[in-house]
Design a protein around this motif. Structure first.
Motif, PDB file in Angstrom:
ATOM      1  N   LEU A 284     -65.512  71.130-114.721  1.00  0.00           N
ATOM      2  CA  LEU A 284     -65.119  69.825-115.255  1.00  0.00           C
ATOM      3  C   LEU A 284     -63.631  69.559-115.032  1.00  0.00           C
ATOM      4  O   LEU A 284     -63.236  68.461-114.617  1.00  0.00           O
ATOM      5  N   LEU A 285     -62.812  70.566-115.313  1.00  0.00           N
ATOM      6  CA  LEU A 285     -61.368  70.378-115.183  1.00  0.00           C
ATOM      7  C   LEU A 285     -60.970  70.101-113.741  1.00  0.00           C
ATOM      8  O   LEU A 285     -60.231  69.142-113.464  1.00  0.00           O
ATOM      9  N   LEU A 286     -61.463  70.919-112.813  1.00  0.00           N
ATOM     10  CA  LEU A 286     -61.081  70.721-111.414  1.00  0.00           C
ATOM     11  C   LEU A 286     -61.587  69.380-110.889  1.00  0.00           C
ATOM     12  O   LEU A 286     -60.871  68.673-110.175  1.00  0.00           O
ATOM     13  N   GLY A 287     -62.817  69.017-111.243  1.00  0.00           N
ATOM     14  CA  GLY A 287     -63.347  67.734-110.792  1.00  0.00           C
ATOM     15  C   GLY A 287     -62.514  66.567-111.283  1.00  0.00           C
ATOM     16  O   GLY A 287     -62.179  65.654-110.508  1.00  0.00           O
ATOM     17  N   TRP A 288     -62.134  66.610-112.547  1.00  0.00           N
ATOM     18  CA  TRP A 288     -61.373  65.492-113.107  1.00  0.00           C
ATOM     19  C   TRP A 288     -59.960  65.446-112.553  1.00  0.00           C
ATOM     20  O   TRP A 288     -59.471  64.382-112.169  1.00  0.00           O
ATOM     21  N   VAL A 289     -59.255  66.597-112.516  1.00  0.00           N
ATOM     22  CA  VAL A 289     -57.860  66.549-112.055  1.00  0.00           C
ATOM     23  C   VAL A 289     -57.760  66.286-110.555  1.00  0.00           C
ATOM     24  O   VAL A 289     -56.722  65.813-110.083  1.00  0.00           O
ATOM     25  N   THR A 290     -58.835  66.557-109.813  1.00  0.00           N
ATOM     26  CA  THR A 290     -58.836  66.186-108.396  1.00  0.00           C
ATOM     27  C   THR A 290     -58.707  64.679-108.250  1.00  0.00           C
ATOM     28  O   THR A 290     -57.894  64.175-107.462  1.00  0.00           O
ATOM     29  N   LEU A 291     -59.494  63.944-109.025  1.00  0.00           N
ATOM     30  CA  LEU A 291     -59.379  62.488-109.009  1.00  0.00           C
ATOM     31  C   LEU A 291     -58.091  62.037-109.686  1.00  0.00           C
ATOM     32  O   LEU A 291     -57.405  61.127-109.205  1.00  0.00           O
ATOM     33  N   ALA A 292     -57.741  62.697-110.792  1.00  0.00           N
ATOM     34  CA  ALA A 292     -56.549  62.296-111.539  1.00  0.00           C
ATOM     35  C   ALA A 292     -55.289  62.432-110.701  1.00  0.00           C
ATOM     36  O   ALA A 292     -54.345  61.652-110.860  1.00  0.00           O
ATOM     37  N   ALA A 293     -55.261  63.414-109.800  1.00  0.00           N
ATOM     38  CA  ALA A 293     -54.086  63.576-108.940  1.00  0.00           C
ATOM     39  C   ALA A 293     -53.903  62.363-108.035  1.00  0.00           C
ATOM     40  O   ALA A 293     -52.778  61.901-107.806  1.00  0.00           O
ATOM     41  N   VAL A 294     -55.006  61.832-107.521  1.00  0.00           N
ATOM     42  CA  VAL A 294     -54.940  60.623-106.694  1.00  0.00           C
ATOM     43  C   VAL A 294     -54.454  59.444-107.526  1.00  0.00           C
ATOM     44  O   VAL A 294     -53.603  58.655-107.092  1.00  0.00           O
ATOM     45  N   VAL A 295     -54.993  59.336-108.733  1.00  0.00           N
ATOM     46  CA  VAL A 295     -54.577  58.260-109.635  1.00  0.00           C
ATOM     47  C   VAL A 295     -53.087  58.387-109.954  1.00  0.00           C
ATOM     48  O   VAL A 295     -52.350  57.396-109.974  1.00  0.00           O
ATOM     49  N   GLN A 296     -52.645  59.625-110.183  1.00  0.00           N
ATOM     50  CA  GLN A 296     -51.241  59.851-110.527  1.00  0.00           C
ATOM     51  C   GLN A 296     -50.303  59.495-109.382  1.00  0.00           C
ATOM     52  O   GLN A 296     -49.243  58.885-109.583  1.00  0.00           O
ATOM     53  N   VAL A 297     -50.671  59.879-108.177  1.00  0.00           N
ATOM     54  CA  VAL A 297     -49.843  59.549-107.015  1.00  0.00           C
ATOM     55  C   VAL A 297     -49.754  58.032-106.846  1.00  0.00           C
ATOM     56  O   VAL A 297     -48.685  57.476-106.570  1.00  0.00           O
ATOM     57  N   ALA A 298     -50.887  57.356-107.018  1.00  0.00           N
ATOM     58  CA  ALA A 298     -50.886  55.898-106.923  1.00  0.00           C
ATOM     59  C   ALA A 298     -50.026  55.270-108.007  1.00  0.00           C
ATOM     60  O   ALA A 298     -49.268  54.327-107.764  1.00  0.00           O
ATOM     61  N   SER A 299     -50.134  55.812-109.218  1.00  0.00           N
ATOM     62  CA  SER A 299     -49.325  55.318-110.330  1.00  0.00           C
ATOM     63  C   SER A 299     -47.838  55.526-110.059  1.00  0.00           C
ATOM     64  O   SER A 299     -47.015  54.644-110.332  1.00  0.00           O
ATOM     65  N   ALA A 300     -47.505  56.690-109.498  1.00  0.00           N
ATOM     66  CA  ALA A 300     -46.107  56.960-109.156  1.00  0.00           C
ATOM     67  C   ALA A 300     -45.611  55.969-108.104  1.00  0.00           C
ATOM     68  O   ALA A 300     -44.473  55.496-108.172  1.00  0.00           O
ATOM     69  N   GLY A 301     -46.480  55.656-107.147  1.00  0.00           N
ATOM     70  CA  GLY A 301     -46.104  54.682-106.126  1.00  0.00           C
ATOM     71  C   GLY A 301     -45.796  53.324-106.715  1.00  0.00           C
ATOM     72  O   GLY A 301     -44.800  52.685-106.350  1.00  0.00           O
ATOM     73  N   VAL A 302     -46.625  52.888-107.643  1.00  0.00           N
ATOM     74  CA  VAL A 302     -46.399  51.593-108.295  1.00  0.00           C
ATOM     75  C   VAL A 302     -45.094  51.628-109.092  1.00  0.00           C
ATOM     76  O   VAL A 302     -44.301  50.681-109.067  1.00  0.00           O
ATOM     77  N   ALA A 303     -44.863  52.737-109.801  1.00  0.00           N
ATOM     78  CA  ALA A 303     -43.634  52.861-110.583  1.00  0.00           C
ATOM     79  C   ALA A 303     -42.396  52.826-109.694  1.00  0.00           C
ATOM     80  O   ALA A 303     -41.336  52.348-110.120  1.00  0.00           O
TER      81      ALA A 303
END
Length: 261
Positions: free
Chosen positions: A152-171
């Motif tokens: 569960l953890l690896l599956g979620w943080v795999t997607l979350a890492a993409v979300v985080q990078v995108a969020s950082a880009g917007v910021a």
């Protein structure tokens, strides 16, 4: 106490402490920053940010992590091979989660690269535990708990890492909408589909929890109300990961270990 037993006790204590810390991290981070993870996330929202309900997955992850942390700390469980193999990587992942929960509300919009780098480190720690778990001998509950947590953890943080990078880009000033943002979002979702399917297809253990977390997040991206092309890409990615799990289960004799742990 021999050196080996002392090492097992230290590792078990570190896992338990880190599992508790990640539960306390979010409210503590909110209190220190005066704003929540959700508030910062909303301010730097991208086209791959999932709908808010997706983040409820942390509830099962934290609960399973705590259950396993307590179980592996029992005197009769500390020396099990599966706990030795996964203990330190998962302790690092849990501690990383706690650190991220403190860091993101404080600096997620001002220094967005820092939480992004930390989240990638969490992915690395969870992936290490996942890789080691694939070679752990069948052992019932002692393997089931770390397998469920790791998947569960690896599956979620795999997607979350993409979300985080995108969020950082917007910021940092990247466009949150428009053609360029849509192209990036689709490319990122294709990458998640490819990586998720690849890991499922080579897995021996806990592919079910891993795929469940990835698909959960992808469907939530589709449900976030973004452009049609992004919604379609997210649903397509979820279908690819689901199909990979079905194909792997059809070829694997030990389906219980594969689908559950």
């Amino acid at each position: 106490m021999t050196g080996t037993r002392r090492g097992d006790a230290v590792r078990a204590a570190a896992v338990l402490l880190a599992a508790v810390a990640q539960i306390a991290g979010s409210p503590l981070g909110t209190a220190l920053a005066g704003r929540s993870v959700g508030e910062v996330s909303d301010a730097t929202r991208s086209l791959v940010t999932p709908a808010g309900y997706a983040f409820t997955i942390w509830g099962p992850v934290f609960a399973l992590a705590l259950a396993w942390a307590v179980y592996q700390a029992l005197p009769g469980q500390r020396d099990r091979a599966v706990h030795r193999a996964t203990g330190w990587p998962l302790a690092a992942a849990f501690a990383g989660n706690a650190g991220w929960e403190l860091l993101f509300p404080l600096a997620g919009d001002r220094l967005p690269v820092l939480p992004a780098v930390l989240l990638l480190a969490i992915v690395g720690a969870a992936a290490t535990a996942w890789a080691r778990l694939q070679h752990a001998p069948p052992a019932g509950l002692p393997r089931l708990l770390p397998a469920a947590v790791t998947g569960l953890l690896l599956g979620w943080v795999t997607l979350a890492a993409v979300v985080q990078v995108a969020s950082a880009g917007v910021a940092l000033g990247a466009p949150a909408r428009g053609t360029a943002a849509q192209l990036w979002a689709v490319g990122a979702l294709v990458a998640v589909a490819g990586l998720g399917a690849a890991l499922v297809l080579v897995a021996r253990v806990a592919a079910g929890p891993f795929a469940l977390a990835v698909v959960w997040g992808l469907v939530a991206v589709a449900g976030a109300g973004g452009p049609g092309v992004v919604t379609g890409a997210a649903l397509g990615a979820a279908a690819v990961v689901t199909a990979a799990l079905g194909a792997r289960a059809a070829r694997r004799r030990e389906r219980g270990a594969l689908l559950v742990g």
